[in-house]
Structure formats: C-alpha cells, structure tokens
Design a protein around this motif. Structure first.
Motif, PDB file in Angstrom:
ATOM      1  N   LEU A  31       0.624 -15.438  -0.091  1.00 50.78           N
ATOM      2  CA  LEU A  31       0.358 -14.098  -0.590  1.00 50.78           C
ATOM      3  C   LEU A  31      -1.149 -13.874  -0.516  1.00 50.78           C
ATOM      4  O   LEU A  31      -1.916 -14.686  -1.035  1.00 50.78           O
ATOM      5  CB  LEU A  31       0.821 -13.935  -2.036  1.00 50.78           C
ATOM      6  CG  LEU A  31       2.296 -14.164  -2.338  1.00 50.78           C
ATOM      7  CD1 LEU A  31       2.580 -13.915  -3.811  1.00 50.78           C
ATOM      8  CD2 LEU A  31       3.171 -13.283  -1.479  1.00 50.78           C
ATOM      9  N   VAL A  32      -1.555 -12.795   0.109  1.00 56.92           N
ATOM     10  CA  VAL A  32      -2.972 -12.514   0.270  1.00 56.92           C
ATOM     11  C   VAL A  32      -3.277 -11.141  -0.317  1.00 56.92           C
ATOM     12  O   VAL A  32      -2.740 -10.132   0.151  1.00 56.92           O
ATOM     13  CB  VAL A  32      -3.395 -12.557   1.745  1.00 56.92           C
ATOM     14  CG1 VAL A  32      -4.880 -12.212   1.882  1.00 56.92           C
ATOM     15  CG2 VAL A  32      -3.115 -13.931   2.336  1.00 56.92           C
ATOM     16  N   GLU A  33      -4.144 -11.135  -1.340  1.00 55.65           N
ATOM     17  CA  GLU A  33      -4.539  -9.880  -1.985  1.00 55.65           C
ATOM     18  C   GLU A  33      -5.803  -9.335  -1.344  1.00 55.65           C
ATOM     19  O   GLU A  33      -6.618 -10.088  -0.805  1.00 55.65           O
ATOM     20  CB  GLU A  33      -4.818 -10.089  -3.480  1.00 55.65           C
ATOM     21  CG  GLU A  33      -3.654 -10.608  -4.292  1.00 55.65           C
ATOM     22  CD  GLU A  33      -3.826 -12.051  -4.688  1.00 55.65           C
ATOM     23  OE1 GLU A  33      -3.270 -12.458  -5.725  1.00 55.65           O
ATOM     24  OE2 GLU A  33      -4.526 -12.783  -3.956  1.00 55.65           O
ATOM     25  N   SER A  79     -11.516   4.498  -9.346  1.00 55.72           N
ATOM     26  CA  SER A  79     -10.218   4.044  -8.863  1.00 55.72           C
ATOM     27  C   SER A  79     -10.375   2.915  -7.860  1.00 55.72           C
ATOM     28  O   SER A  79     -11.395   2.824  -7.169  1.00 55.72           O
ATOM     29  CB  SER A  79      -9.462   5.197  -8.193  1.00 55.72           C
ATOM     30  OG  SER A  79      -9.212   6.252  -9.093  1.00 55.72           O
ATOM     31  N   LEU A  80      -9.364   2.083  -7.804  1.00 56.04           N
ATOM     32  CA  LEU A  80      -9.238   1.050  -6.783  1.00 56.04           C
ATOM     33  C   LEU A  80      -7.764   0.928  -6.414  1.00 56.04           C
ATOM     34  O   LEU A  80      -6.881   1.210  -7.235  1.00 56.04           O
ATOM     35  CB  LEU A  80      -9.729  -0.308  -7.290  1.00 56.04           C
ATOM     36  CG  LEU A  80     -11.243  -0.547  -7.401  1.00 56.04           C
ATOM     37  CD1 LEU A  80     -11.498  -1.900  -8.057  1.00 56.04           C
ATOM     38  CD2 LEU A  80     -11.904  -0.486  -6.043  1.00 56.04           C
ATOM     39  N   ARG A  81      -7.522   0.452  -5.199  1.00 57.88           N
ATOM     40  CA  ARG A  81      -6.158   0.194  -4.762  1.00 57.88           C
ATOM     41  C   ARG A  81      -6.074  -1.237  -4.266  1.00 57.88           C
ATOM     42  O   ARG A  81      -6.761  -1.608  -3.305  1.00 57.88           O
ATOM     43  CB  ARG A  81      -5.734   1.147  -3.646  1.00 57.88           C
ATOM     44  CG  ARG A  81      -4.260   1.043  -3.293  1.00 57.88           C
ATOM     45  CD  ARG A  81      -3.944   1.815  -2.046  1.00 57.88           C
ATOM     46  NE  ARG A  81      -2.510   2.030  -1.854  1.00 57.88           N
ATOM     47  CZ  ARG A  81      -1.919   2.087  -0.678  1.00 57.88           C
ATOM     48  NH1 ARG A  81      -2.638   1.952   0.434  1.00 57.88           N
ATOM     49  NH2 ARG A  81      -0.620   2.302  -0.587  1.00 57.88           N
ATOM     50  N   LEU A  82      -5.237  -2.021  -4.923  1.00 57.80           N
ATOM     51  CA  LEU A  82      -5.019  -3.402  -4.517  1.00 57.80           C
ATOM     52  C   LEU A  82      -3.802  -3.486  -3.605  1.00 57.80           C
ATOM     53  O   LEU A  82      -2.828  -2.747  -3.780  1.00 57.80           O
ATOM     54  CB  LEU A  82      -4.803  -4.295  -5.736  1.00 57.80           C
ATOM     55  CG  LEU A  82      -5.887  -4.278  -6.819  1.00 57.80           C
ATOM     56  CD1 LEU A  82      -5.529  -5.290  -7.925  1.00 57.80           C
ATOM     57  CD2 LEU A  82      -7.246  -4.559  -6.242  1.00 57.80           C
ATOM     58  N   SER A  83      -3.869  -4.406  -2.657  1.00 59.82           N
ATOM     59  CA  SER A  83      -2.747  -4.675  -1.764  1.00 59.82           C
ATOM     60  C   SER A  83      -2.474  -6.170  -1.756  1.00 59.82           C
ATOM     61  O   SER A  83      -3.395  -6.976  -1.924  1.00 59.82           O
ATOM     62  CB  SER A  83      -3.057  -4.217  -0.342  1.00 59.82           C
ATOM     63  OG  SER A  83      -3.319  -2.840  -0.288  1.00 59.82           O
ATOM     64  N   CYS A  84      -1.226  -6.524  -1.530  1.00 59.56           N
ATOM     65  CA  CYS A  84      -0.838  -7.931  -1.432  1.00 59.56           C
ATOM     66  C   CYS A  84       0.241  -8.042  -0.368  1.00 59.56           C
ATOM     67  O   CYS A  84       1.293  -7.416  -0.477  1.00 59.56           O
ATOM     68  CB  CYS A  84      -0.333  -8.437  -2.763  1.00 59.56           C
ATOM     69  SG  CYS A  84       0.371 -10.093  -2.712  1.00 59.56           S
ATOM     70  N   VAL A  85      -0.042  -8.844   0.648  1.00 63.24           N
ATOM     71  CA  VAL A  85       0.897  -9.055   1.749  1.00 63.24           C
ATOM     72  C   VAL A  85       1.458 -10.465   1.675  1.00 63.24           C
ATOM     73  O   VAL A  85       0.698 -11.437   1.575  1.00 63.24           O
ATOM     74  CB  VAL A  85       0.211  -8.838   3.102  1.00 63.24           C
ATOM     75  CG1 VAL A  85       1.202  -9.040   4.230  1.00 63.24           C
ATOM     76  CG2 VAL A  85      -0.404  -7.455   3.178  1.00 63.24           C
ATOM     77  N   ALA A  86       2.765 -10.564   1.748  1.00 65.10           N
ATOM     78  CA  ALA A  86       3.434 -11.858   1.773  1.00 65.10           C
ATOM     79  C   ALA A  86       3.810 -12.207   3.208  1.00 65.10           C
ATOM     80  O   ALA A  86       4.248 -11.344   3.969  1.00 65.10           O
ATOM     81  CB  ALA A  86       4.684 -11.830   0.904  1.00 65.10           C
ATOM     82  N   ARG A 139       7.242  -4.244   5.123  1.00 68.69           N
ATOM     83  CA  ARG A 139       5.975  -4.961   5.372  1.00 68.69           C
ATOM     84  C   ARG A 139       5.728  -6.082   4.373  1.00 68.69           C
ATOM     85  O   ARG A 139       4.659  -6.695   4.411  1.00 68.69           O
ATOM     86  CB  ARG A 139       4.817  -3.971   5.340  1.00 68.69           C
ATOM     87  CG  ARG A 139       4.821  -2.973   6.490  1.00 68.69           C
ATOM     88  CD  ARG A 139       3.643  -2.015   6.426  1.00 68.69           C
ATOM     89  NE  ARG A 139       3.538  -1.197   7.624  1.00 68.69           N
ATOM     90  CZ  ARG A 139       4.210  -0.084   7.814  1.00 68.69           C
ATOM     91  NH1 ARG A 139       5.038   0.353   6.885  1.00 68.69           N
ATOM     92  NH2 ARG A 139       4.070   0.595   8.941  1.00 68.69           N
ATOM     93  N   ASN A 140       6.683  -6.345   3.476  1.00 69.09           N
ATOM     94  CA  ASN A 140       6.514  -7.402   2.462  1.00 69.09           C
ATOM     95  C   ASN A 140       5.199  -7.223   1.703  1.00 69.09           C
ATOM     96  O   ASN A 140       4.463  -8.194   1.482  1.00 69.09           O
ATOM     97  CB  ASN A 140       6.569  -8.792   3.097  1.00 69.09           C
ATOM     98  CG  ASN A 140       7.946  -9.152   3.596  1.00 69.09           C
ATOM     99  OD1 ASN A 140       8.955  -8.648   3.102  1.00 69.09           O
ATOM    100  ND2 ASN A 140       8.008 -10.024   4.592  1.00 69.09           N
ATOM    101  N   PRO A 197       9.109 -18.649  -6.454  1.00 65.87           N
ATOM    102  CA  PRO A 197       8.058 -17.807  -7.045  1.00 65.87           C
ATOM    103  C   PRO A 197       6.704 -18.194  -6.470  1.00 65.87           C
ATOM    104  O   PRO A 197       6.357 -19.380  -6.434  1.00 65.87           O
ATOM    105  CB  PRO A 197       8.142 -18.139  -8.542  1.00 65.87           C
ATOM    106  CG  PRO A 197       9.505 -18.724  -8.732  1.00 65.87           C
ATOM    107  CD  PRO A 197       9.800 -19.459  -7.458  1.00 65.87           C
ATOM    108  N   SER A 198       5.976 -17.209  -6.006  1.00 66.92           N
ATOM    109  CA  SER A 198       4.720 -17.485  -5.297  1.00 66.92           C
ATOM    110  C   SER A 198       3.597 -16.617  -5.856  1.00 66.92           C
ATOM    111  O   SER A 198       3.833 -15.492  -6.281  1.00 66.92           O
ATOM    112  CB  SER A 198       4.883 -17.197  -3.803  1.00 66.92           C
ATOM    113  OG  SER A 198       5.945 -17.965  -3.257  1.00 66.92           O
TER     114      SER A 198
END
Length: 120
Positions: free
Chosen positions: A4-6, A17-24, A75-76, A108-109
C-alpha cells in the motif's frame, strides 16, 4: 506480497485542504474494507474513516463534515479528501486495506504513512 503506497500529505495552513491517495498492488484478488488511520506524536493510532467495498462509510466524530473517504475498486485505490483542516489534524496518516489475496487469504495490510501538518 501486497503493498500500500500513500501520497498527498504535506504542510497546509489551517482552513486549507489536502487529498490523500492510497494505491494497493501485488497479489490481490479483491479488497474488502479500506480506511485511513492517523497517529499524532504521543498518541495512539486512531480510525479516521472507513469504507466498505460497497461504499458504506464510517467517520470519526472529529472529522465528520470535513473529511470524505472514497474508493475506486477498479484501481484498488482509496482517497481521503480533507477540508477545513485544523492543527489538531496534524499526524501521520496511514492507509489500511483488508486484502483478499490471489490464494484467497484475508490479509490486513498497512501503508508506510504520510505526514500531514496543519499550521495555525
């Protein structure tokens, strides 16, 4: 096996404001719940928001009305839109996903975390 990469953390002024993303990625068959947690210095890690595969959401009282969690199952990826940020939101934000692996194991990751700093 699963990563998982944030991304999206940083320094912002109060009210911003901020927008976080996390790709698995990795050995993924599907993903059940996805969520964001945070840990401030000297405090325990706490749930910020959670979203099921079907889109049902749950928020900590402290962020209701300001943060919005969403996901893209194709896109997980899970997102956290954070508005009206306060200095108390300063923390390391972690992504969590309950991954069903290609071998059908539930795994769980956690991501490595991304720093969010809100200045007053």
């Amino acid at each position: 096996q699963v990563q998982l990469v944030e991304s999206g953390g940083g320094l912002v002024q109060a009210g911003g404001s901020l927008r976080l993303s996390c790709v698995a990625s990795g050995s993924i068959f599907s993903i059940n719940d996805m969520g964001w947690y945070r840990q401030a210095p000297g405090k325990q890690r706490e749930l910020v928001a959670n979203i099921t595969r079907g889109g049902t959401t749950n928020y900590a009282d402290s962020v209701k009305g300001r943060f919005t969690i969403s996901r893209d199952n194709f896109r997980n990826t899970v997102y956290l839109q954070m508005n009206s940020l306060k200095p108390d939101d300063t923390a390391v934000y972690y992504c969590r996903a309950v991954v069903i692996t290609m071998h059908r194991y539930e795994l769980p990751s956690w991501g490595q975390g991304t720093q969010v700093t809100v200045s007053s």
